[in-house]
Enzyme design. Structure first.
Site: not given
Length: 575
Positions: A130, A55, A128, A483, A207
């Site tokens: 967070k 990521c 990513c 998620s 992602c």
């Protein structure tokens, strides 16, 4: 404010100027800074490179480009690195308890360095899930000229096999989760399973659906803290490096103008961001993160704001995990500028809100370029859903609220027996063992911010439900979270959580739960007297033995999910 009236060394001058500051200058010269460097504005470039995931893998390269831009525009860049936790790698394990905690640690660490080294301005690079809200939170806290750049989505993968359940798909991490469930249910072979595992993640980037990372990246463009269109560029694409350099130049413009995050970002900016989340069917995590970000920007925001905006916002972008297309395809279709143009045409945006480019959001989306024939972003006349992708429910199970994901979900009512689990692993095993039946309501508790601690994502369970063919017939309720790759009839962020003696702690196996989306209700079919008697008999579970160190500190400080699960301990003040 004119450029000439703002001191571009408003922080660093006290650190580096005059004979008394010779020690500071001497130490910085030891690592290559010159007298000329130290006379310029000091601009932090904070990123999250870490060797554990794809990521954030390109952060060092992007940081170098940002620094080139800063130098060219008259500043001295100073590189800062912090940590990151990968949700996909840690999900389904005790390691996942650290993920949401990392949001606070990242924000704290960047804030500490920027305050300690007295940066005049700051560019943050996030990748990513967070790291994006964390970096935005740091900008809000520090309130020095700054902006956020998302490092970009991964490209989609593809199976090498030509037949089977996953062949022919544009693969994302979501497909690996669902392949786990399909393999455990005997629906795919070991060879097909390995094909998905080996080829779903082909390289650098976060992602590749409208999961949490891309949801928050698009929200930051709509918020105005990221330049419109920059975040949507996929990680491997050449233009990513080009816009990184532009960010370095842009932050110097912001510094000369004295334009700070809190001077730009308002409650109406946050409403624009929420509208963007709803129109793209974004992650439920956006509720947690935007609440936390608003707090740091001094903006009053509540979970009911999300429901109000959702009710009037159509879903326009047909994106994974519930839809058809991936994040790179969204970019090719024109990205958030095109979504924004649709929303503006519908009168759903505050177009006069300013952004870090110096232009308004209306100015930015007016520049949108839409390829002819693109299918990813629907016209207003043909939305995927007439209302947004998330809703807020309340009831005797969640008097403080909870969040349901509606994107791709046709079901509006579910009534069924509770199957109660105290931890995610037990629920996952029950699905694997064939113990979950259609119409059940899985209740996963003691997974909240305090009780987990850390509010794990239930992705292993939602993936297993989909893989076992139960995604459309089983409901899942938790004080944990999901998620962005989750789909199905799933409800999270239940407040109060079980660790606080919330009603979710009082559910017994076989109790009937009713989830009514239209009425925005979630209820146990029990009388108030029964609930009260159970509460009197309830005893708080002992602290998790692993809740020491940073996890223990987090559990003691964290607020509930309806307040963003923050640890800052102070209320937002109106901007």
């Amino acid at each position: 404010m004119t450029e000439s009236s703002f001191d571009t060394r408003h922080k660093s001058r006290a650190l580096l100027e005059g004979p008394d500051r010779a020690v500071a200058r001497g130490m910085m010269k030891a690592v290559g800074f010159t007298d000329n460097d130290l006379k310029r504005p000091q601009v932090g470039v904070a990123h999250c490179w870490i060797g554990t995931m794809p990521c954030n893998w390109n952060h060092r390269e992007l940081a170098a480009k940002v620094m080139d831009g800063i130098r060219a525009a008259g500043g001295t860049p100073l590189e800062v690195n912090t940590v990151a936790i990968n949700d996909g790698i840690t999900t389904g394990t005790e390691g996942m308890k650290t993920s949401l905690v990392s949001r606070e640690v990242i924000a704290d660490s960047v804030e500490l360095v920027a305050r300690g080294h007295m940066f005049d301005a700051l560019v943050v690079i996030a990748g990513c899930d967070k790291t994006i809200p964390a970096m935005a939170m740091a900008l809000g806290r520090l309130n020095i000229p700054g902006l956020l750049l998302y490092s970009g989505s991964i490209k989609s993968g593809a199976c090498h096999g030509k037949t089977g359940m996953f062949a022919g798909r544009k693969l994302t991490i979501q497909d690996i989760y669902e392949a786990v469930g399909a393999f455990n249910a005997g629906r795919i072979s070991e060879l097909e399973f390995k094909d998905v595992e080996d080829h779903a993640c082909p390289g650098v980037g976060a992602c590749g659906g409208q999961f949490t990372a891309n949801t928050m990246a698009t929200a930051c463009e709509m918020l105005g803290i990221s330049p419109m269109g920059f975040n949507g560029i996929p990680a491997p694409d050449a233009p990513k490096a080009e816009v990184a350099q532009q960010c370095g130049q842009l932050v110097m413009d912001l510094l000369r103008q004295g334009s700070t995050p809190r001077s730009l970002i308002t409650r109406r900016s946050f409403q624009n961001a929420i509208t963007g989340v709803m129109a793209t069917g974004g992650s439920t995590n956006a509720v947690l993160h935007l609440l936390a970000m608003a707090r740091e920007f001094g903006v009053v925001l509540a979970i009911d704001d999300f429901d109000e905006i959702s009710r009037r916002t159509p879903v326009l972008a047909d994106l994974r995990p519930w839809g058809t297309y991936t994040a790179p395809e969204m970019y090719e279709a024109g990205g958030m500028p095109v979504v924004g143009k649709r929303l503006a045409q519908a009168g759903l945006l505050h177009g006069d809100e300013r952004t870090v480019t110096g232009r308004t959001i209306a100015d930015e989306i007016e520049r949108a370029s839409e390829p002819q024939g693109q299918l990813v972003i629907r016209p207003l006349s043909n939305p995927l859903k007439p209302e947004g992708g998330l809703a807020i429910l309340r009831g005797n199970l969640a008097p403080g609220g909870c969040v349901i994901k509606l994107s791709g979900q046709a079901k509006a009512l579910h009534r069924g027996p509770a199957r109660v689990f105290e931890r995610e692993e037990d629920a996952f095993q029950a699905i694997k063992d064939g113990q979950i039946q259609p119409n059940d309501v899985l209740v996963l508790r003691n997974e909240g911010p305090k009780g987990g601690p850390g509010m794990r994502e239930m992705q292993l369970v939602t993936g297993a439900l989909q893989g076992h063919g139960l995604g459309e017939t089983v409901a899942l309720v938790t004080d944990g979270r999901f998620s962005g790759a989750s789909r199905g009839f799933v409800i999270g962020h239940v407040v109060p959580e079980a660790a606080d003696g919330g009603p979710i702690a009082l559910v017994h196996e076989g109790d009937t739960l009713v989830i009514d989306v239209a009425a925005r209700r979630i209820d146990l079919e029990l009388s108030p007297d029964v609930l009260q008697s159970r509460l009197l008999a309830w005893r708080a579970p002992p602290p998790n033995p692993a809740s020491t160190g940073v996890l223990g500190k987090y559990a003691r400080l964290v607020s509930d999910a309806s307040q963003g699960a923050v640890t800052s301990g102070f209320p937002a003040t109106p901007s």
